[in-house]
Design a protein around this motif. Structure first.
Motif, PDB file in Angstrom:
ATOM      1  N   UNK A 118       0.796  -1.237   0.000  1.00  0.00           N
ATOM      2  CA  UNK A 118       0.000   0.000   0.000  1.00  0.00           C
ATOM      3  C   UNK A 118       0.820   1.274   0.000  1.00  0.00           C
ATOM      4  N   UNK A 119       2.108   1.176   0.277  1.00  0.00           N
ATOM      5  CA  UNK A 119       2.954   2.380   0.281  1.00  0.00           C
ATOM      6  C   UNK A 119       3.289   2.860  -1.126  1.00  0.00           C
ATOM      7  N   UNK A 120       3.013   2.062  -2.140  1.00  0.00           N
ATOM      8  CA  UNK A 120       3.284   2.470  -3.508  1.00  0.00           C
ATOM      9  C   UNK A 120       2.193   3.412  -4.022  1.00  0.00           C
ATOM     10  N   UNK A 121       2.577   4.312  -4.910  1.00  0.00           N
ATOM     11  CA  UNK A 121       1.602   5.255  -5.474  1.00  0.00           C
ATOM     12  C   UNK A 121       0.465   4.507  -6.160  1.00  0.00           C
ATOM     13  N   UNK A 122       0.800   3.441  -6.895  1.00  0.00           N
ATOM     14  CA  UNK A 122      -0.206   2.546  -7.461  1.00  0.00           C
ATOM     15  C   UNK A 122      -0.051   1.215  -6.731  1.00  0.00           C
ATOM     16  N   UNK A 123      -0.985   0.929  -5.834  1.00  0.00           N
ATOM     17  CA  UNK A 123      -0.841  -0.213  -4.936  1.00  0.00           C
ATOM     18  C   UNK A 123      -0.750  -1.518  -5.714  1.00  0.00           C
ATOM     19  N   UNK A 124       0.255  -2.305  -5.365  1.00  0.00           N
ATOM     20  CA  UNK A 124       0.400  -3.642  -5.947  1.00  0.00           C
ATOM     21  C   UNK A 124      -0.204  -4.658  -4.984  1.00  0.00           C
ATOM     22  N   UNK A 125      -1.029  -5.559  -5.509  1.00  0.00           N
ATOM     23  CA  UNK A 125      -1.705  -6.560  -4.689  1.00  0.00           C
ATOM     24  C   UNK A 125      -1.218  -7.950  -5.041  1.00  0.00           C
ATOM     25  N   UNK A 126      -1.247  -8.817  -4.094  1.00  0.00           N
ATOM     26  CA  UNK A 126      -0.852 -10.207  -4.294  1.00  0.00           C
ATOM     27  C   UNK A 126      -1.971 -11.101  -3.745  1.00  0.00           C
ATOM     28  N   UNK A 127      -2.592 -11.872  -4.618  1.00  0.00           N
ATOM     29  CA  UNK A 127      -3.653 -12.771  -4.181  1.00  0.00           C
ATOM     30  C   UNK A 127      -3.041 -13.941  -3.403  1.00  0.00           C
ATOM     31  N   UNK A 128      -3.398 -14.055  -2.145  1.00  0.00           N
ATOM     32  CA  UNK A 128      -2.947 -15.151  -1.289  1.00  0.00           C
ATOM     33  C   UNK A 128      -4.186 -15.862  -0.758  1.00  0.00           C
ATOM     34  N   UNK A 129      -4.288 -17.136  -1.001  1.00  0.00           N
ATOM     35  CA  UNK A 129      -5.466 -17.885  -0.602  1.00  0.00           C
ATOM     36  C   UNK A 129      -5.542 -18.019   0.917  1.00  0.00           C
ATOM     37  N   UNK A 130      -6.755 -18.174   1.451  1.00  0.00           N
ATOM     38  CA  UNK A 130      -6.938 -18.197   2.912  1.00  0.00           C
ATOM     39  C   UNK A 130      -6.042 -19.184   3.643  1.00  0.00           C
ATOM     40  N   UNK A 131      -5.891 -20.387   3.091  1.00  0.00           N
ATOM     41  CA  UNK A 131      -5.104 -21.402   3.783  1.00  0.00           C
ATOM     42  C   UNK A 131      -3.608 -21.088   3.788  1.00  0.00           C
ATOM     43  N   UNK A 132      -3.177 -20.134   2.975  1.00  0.00           N
ATOM     44  CA  UNK A 132      -1.769 -19.756   2.905  1.00  0.00           C
ATOM     45  C   UNK A 132      -1.471 -18.439   3.613  1.00  0.00           C
ATOM     46  N   UNK A 133      -2.512 -17.740   4.048  1.00  0.00           N
ATOM     47  CA  UNK A 133      -2.341 -16.378   4.544  1.00  0.00           C
ATOM     48  C   UNK A 133      -1.465 -16.342   5.802  1.00  0.00           C
ATOM     49  N   UNK A 134      -1.780 -17.156   6.798  1.00  0.00           N
ATOM     50  CA  UNK A 134      -1.068 -17.082   8.075  1.00  0.00           C
ATOM     51  C   UNK A 134       0.421 -17.358   7.921  1.00  0.00           C
ATOM     52  N   UNK A 135       0.774 -18.268   7.030  1.00  0.00           N
ATOM     53  CA  UNK A 135       2.178 -18.653   6.876  1.00  0.00           C
ATOM     54  C   UNK A 135       2.907 -17.866   5.796  1.00  0.00           C
ATOM     55  N   UNK A 136       2.208 -17.033   5.058  1.00  0.00           N
ATOM     56  CA  UNK A 136       2.848 -16.285   3.961  1.00  0.00           C
ATOM     57  C   UNK A 136       3.944 -15.376   4.510  1.00  0.00           C
ATOM     58  N   UNK A 137       5.152 -15.501   3.971  1.00  0.00           N
ATOM     59  CA  UNK A 137       6.271 -14.704   4.470  1.00  0.00           C
ATOM     60  C   UNK A 137       7.214 -14.237   3.370  1.00  0.00           C
ATOM     61  N   UNK A 138       6.724 -14.172   2.142  1.00  0.00           N
ATOM     62  CA  UNK A 138       7.568 -13.719   1.034  1.00  0.00           C
ATOM     63  C   UNK A 138       7.995 -12.274   1.263  1.00  0.00           C
ATOM     64  N   UNK A 139       9.267 -12.012   1.084  1.00  0.00           N
ATOM     65  CA  UNK A 139       9.838 -10.684   1.361  1.00  0.00           C
ATOM     66  C   UNK A 139       9.198  -9.616   0.467  1.00  0.00           C
ATOM     67  N   UNK A 140       8.936  -8.466   1.065  1.00  0.00           N
ATOM     68  CA  UNK A 140       8.500  -7.312   0.290  1.00  0.00           C
ATOM     69  C   UNK A 140       7.028  -6.971   0.368  1.00  0.00           C
TER      70      UNK A 140
END
Length: 218
Positions: A118-140
């Motif tokens: 959200x800090x970008x002027x044009x927000x970049x989104x990444x679709x992460x499925x519910x079962x992966x949300x808690x463990x998602x840790x990709x940098x950036x």
């Protein structure tokens, strides 16, 4: 800043604690409603987010349609984006959105979230499925989770909380989000409070209608 899990006087951990137990940024707003908890919960669940001024949601909708806009293709606008549809019909209006349902405790709690920059002027989104949300840790990235929680309050009244949490996946993203949060935190509070007022209006209207349908004692 780090934060512990939210204390819940009803007892037991919140679903929000499972979705995002550790977070660096948060905002929580609360409102009393002249409606019983089941009525308040249903009003929150039936809320149409397209009727609200919610910047992050609107930005997500706009960003998802950007490729078609660049090609000059028309972008269909869904007739509604009810919270309930996120949980009941994820293949509908929410299908191409980054927001996903993260958990529901019927009558008490609704949790949803998204991953983005959200800090970008044009927000970049990444679709992460519910079962992966808690463990998602990709940098950036920033992981954002929000929840409506209904608490009983006296007789035929409720307290409704709306909490938004954010955890970033690396120090650099945390720093970037921190600068962004300094600018928008107050505005996020305005949006959360406006959302709560919309739920209160719907819940109290339903409660009044229910009372008017009850015949007087003879």
């Amino acid at each position: 800043m780090s934060a512990d899990s939210t204390f819940d006087p009803v007892g037991g951990a919140l679903l929000l604690d499972s979705a995002l137990p550790e977070f660096g940024f948060s905002r929580l707003e609360c409102l009393a409603l002249a409606a019983a908890p089941p009525v308040a919960y249903e009003a929150a669940r039936e809320l149409d987010l397209l009727t609200l001024d919610a910047p992050l949601l609107n930005a997500a909708i706009w960003a998802r349609g950007l490729p078609d806009r660049l090609r000059g293709r028309p972008i269909p606008t869904p007739p509604s984006m009810r919270v309930a549809d996120l949980f009941d019909a994820p293949g509908g209006a929410w299908e191409d959105q980054p927001w996903v349902a993260l958990g529901e405790s019927p009558g008490r709690e609704l949790v949803f979230g998204a991953v983005g920059k959200p800090w970008q002027a044009s927000i970049e989104w990444r679709r992460v499925e519910p079962e992966e949300f808690a463990s998602f840790d990709e940098v950036g990235w920033a992981k954002m989770a929000a929840a409506f929680v209904v608490h009983p309050y006296g007789i035929r009244r409720s307290l409704l909380t709306y909490e938004a949490r954010t955890a970033c996946t690396d120090p650099e993203s945390t720093a970037r989000f921190g600068h962004y949060w300094t600018l928008v935190s107050a505005g996020v509070g305005v949006v959360l409070r406006g959302t709560l007022r919309a739920v209160r209006e719907a819940a109290e209207e339903h409660a009044r209608d229910a009372r008017s349908d009850v015949p007087p004692d003879r």
